[in-house]
Design a protein around this motif. Structure first.
Motif, PDB file in Angstrom:
ATOM      1  N   ASP A   1      -9.111  -1.414  -2.433  1.00 40.54           N
ATOM      2  CA  ASP A   1      -9.664  -1.341  -1.581  1.00 40.54           C
ATOM      3  C   ASP A   1      -9.484  -2.758  -0.274  1.00 40.54           C
ATOM      4  OD1 ASP A   1     -11.877  -1.754  -2.444  1.00 40.54           O
ATOM      5  OD2 ASP A   1     -13.080  -0.795  -1.699  1.00 40.54           O
ATOM      6  N   GLN A   2      -9.581  -4.118  -1.015  1.00 40.94           N
ATOM      7  CA  GLN A   2      -9.800  -4.652   0.450  1.00 40.94           C
ATOM      8  C   GLN A   2      -8.215  -5.313   0.729  1.00 40.94           C
ATOM      9  OE1 GLN A   2     -11.657  -7.236  -2.320  1.00 40.94           O
ATOM     10  NE2 GLN A   2     -13.455  -7.122  -1.400  1.00 40.94           N
ATOM     11  N   ASP A   3      -8.471  -5.407   2.085  1.00 33.35           N
ATOM     12  CA  ASP A   3      -6.900  -5.643   2.841  1.00 33.35           C
ATOM     13  C   ASP A   3      -7.083  -6.995   2.552  1.00 33.35           C
ATOM     14  OD1 ASP A   3      -5.347  -5.803   4.282  1.00 33.35           O
ATOM     15  OD2 ASP A   3      -5.715  -4.509   6.134  1.00 33.35           O
ATOM     16  N   PRO A   4      -5.564  -7.712   1.687  1.00 27.79           N
ATOM     17  CA  PRO A   4      -5.160  -8.987   1.621  1.00 27.79           C
ATOM     18  C   PRO A   4      -5.377 -10.136   2.611  1.00 27.79           C
ATOM     19  CG  PRO A   4      -3.049  -7.038   0.498  1.00 27.79           C
ATOM     20  CD  PRO A   4      -5.010  -6.513   1.186  1.00 27.79           C
ATOM     21  N   ASP A   5      -4.843  -8.695   4.297  1.00 27.18           N
ATOM     22  CA  ASP A   5      -4.403  -9.616   5.185  1.00 27.18           C
ATOM     23  C   ASP A   5      -6.141 -10.466   5.531  1.00 27.18           C
ATOM     24  OD1 ASP A   5      -2.561  -9.243   5.649  1.00 27.18           O
ATOM     25  OD2 ASP A   5      -1.644  -7.963   6.976  1.00 27.18           O
ATOM     26  N   ASP A   6      -6.848  -9.778   6.102  1.00 23.46           N
ATOM     27  CA  ASP A   6      -8.121 -10.015   6.027  1.00 23.46           C
ATOM     28  C   ASP A   6      -8.866 -11.845   4.753  1.00 23.46           C
ATOM     29  OD1 ASP A   6      -8.922  -8.253   7.713  1.00 23.46           O
ATOM     30  OD2 ASP A   6     -10.132  -6.981   5.998  1.00 23.46           O
ATOM     31  N   ILE A   7      -8.431 -11.540   3.511  1.00 25.31           N
ATOM     32  CA  ILE A   7      -8.426 -12.692   2.780  1.00 25.31           C
ATOM     33  C   ILE A   7      -7.933 -13.986   3.379  1.00 25.31           C
ATOM     34  CG2 ILE A   7      -8.520 -13.254   0.578  1.00 25.31           C
ATOM     35  CD1 ILE A   7      -8.699 -10.699  -0.399  1.00 25.31           C
ATOM     36  N   VAL A   8      -6.127 -13.416   3.728  1.00 24.42           N
ATOM     37  CA  VAL A   8      -5.481 -14.736   3.719  1.00 24.42           C
ATOM     38  C   VAL A   8      -5.917 -15.349   4.834  1.00 24.42           C
ATOM     39  CG1 VAL A   8      -3.732 -14.348   1.891  1.00 24.42           C
ATOM     40  CG2 VAL A   8      -4.081 -13.323   4.702  1.00 24.42           C
ATOM     41  N   TRP A   9      -6.239 -14.662   6.100  1.00 31.22           N
ATOM     42  CA  TRP A   9      -6.426 -15.191   6.882  1.00 31.22           C
ATOM     43  C   TRP A   9      -7.836 -15.661   7.081  1.00 31.22           C
ATOM     44  CZ3 TRP A   9      -3.626 -16.547  10.369  1.00 31.22           C
ATOM     45  CH2 TRP A   9      -2.307 -15.600  11.284  1.00 31.22           C
TER      46      TRP A   9
END
Length: 274
Positions: free
Chosen positions: A171-179
């Motif tokens: 349920d975690q957005d990979p985009d949130d992590i990489v940015w």
């Protein structure tokens, strides 16, 4: 930041405040950093203040009448530790930032590849909630829950020179992590474990721990265990568990072997520790 820099900056801060205090009480103040940031001295969640409010309530403004030297000592004495990555922007600014040709991505990595990366001293960062991490995680992985201060703790605790493997929940957005990682200089990640933690558990063993209710430190089986309080020194001084030992999180390495029993850690809230 070295003392050679902090003392002159503190003195410059003192003189800036003299000018600001000449403004009317109703003058609005909009801090450059929000409350909770390691760059901010604010202790509340308010995003704005006024010159009058600060004049009346800010403890550093109360000591300015005692002179510049007293102000400098009080200011520097109130500062806690700051993230290690704060020391890197100077060199980055001189070289120029890395230019990303495209939006960063988080590639899927097979279990075999993750094990290979781990054998090559890669860092495994688990972004699950603390309670989920406690229920099960890859041995040796670093728990940094994905939340507004994720980038701060990643920049503080992880090494940007080593590859980073992410273990996240569905349920975690990979985009949130990489940015978030890119903001603190982790421009290239090795990727994420394909299938998340369940993929690891299917073929090997995940470690588990548990979260302990505060009352058990007094009345439970854990009452005789060593308690390591990982908050900053100023927080520890304001109040702590009896007989707890204060070792700020960034300096925790090598402490556990010296404890007389299974160590427990303590933090003020979820924003102050990974």
């Amino acid at each position: 930041m070295s003392p050679e820099m902090t003392v002159p900056l503190a003195r410059a801060h003192y003189h800036s405040l003299q000018l600001l205090m000449e403004l009317p009480d109703e003058t609005l103040v909009w801090p450059a950093h929000g409350a909770g940031s390691f760059c901010s001295a604010a202790s509340t969640g308010e995003r704005t203040t006024t010159i009058g409010r600060e004049r009346a309530t800010n403890s550093l403004l109360q000591v300015e009448v005692d002179g510049e030297d007293f102000f400098v000592d009080a200011l520097l004495g109130s500062l806690g530790k700051f993230p290690d990555y704060f020391l890197r922007p100077g060199d980055v600014n001189l070289r120029g930032p890395a230019v990303l040709a495209a939006a960063p991505t988080l590639s899927a990595l097979s279990l075999e590849k993750v094990v290979e990366f781990q054998d090559e001293v890669a860092q495994i960062v688990d972004t699950h909630r603390a309670s989920d991490f406690a229920a099960g995680h890859i041995p040796g992985s670093l728990s940094i829950a994905l939340r507004p201060v994720f980038a701060t703790w990643l920049g503080w605790l992880a090494d940007p020179r080593r590859p980073v493997v992410i273990v996240c929940s569905s349920d975690q957005d990979p985009d949130d992590i990489v940015w978030a990682t890119a903001k603190v200089g982790f421009d290239t990640l090795a990727g994420e474990l394909d299938g998340g933690l369940p993929a690891w558990g299917d073929t090997t063993t995940a470690m588990a721990s548990s979260l302990i209710a505060a009352g058990r430190l007094v009345r439970g089986a854990e009452a005789s265990a060593s308690v390591i309080d990982v908050r900053q020194g100023t927080e520890f001084s304001a109040g702590h568990i009896a007989d707890a030992r204060n070792v700020e999180l960034a300096g925790l390495g090598g402490t556990f072997p010296n404890c007389r029993a299974a160590p427990l850690s303590s933090c003020a809230d979820t924003e102050n520790a990974p």
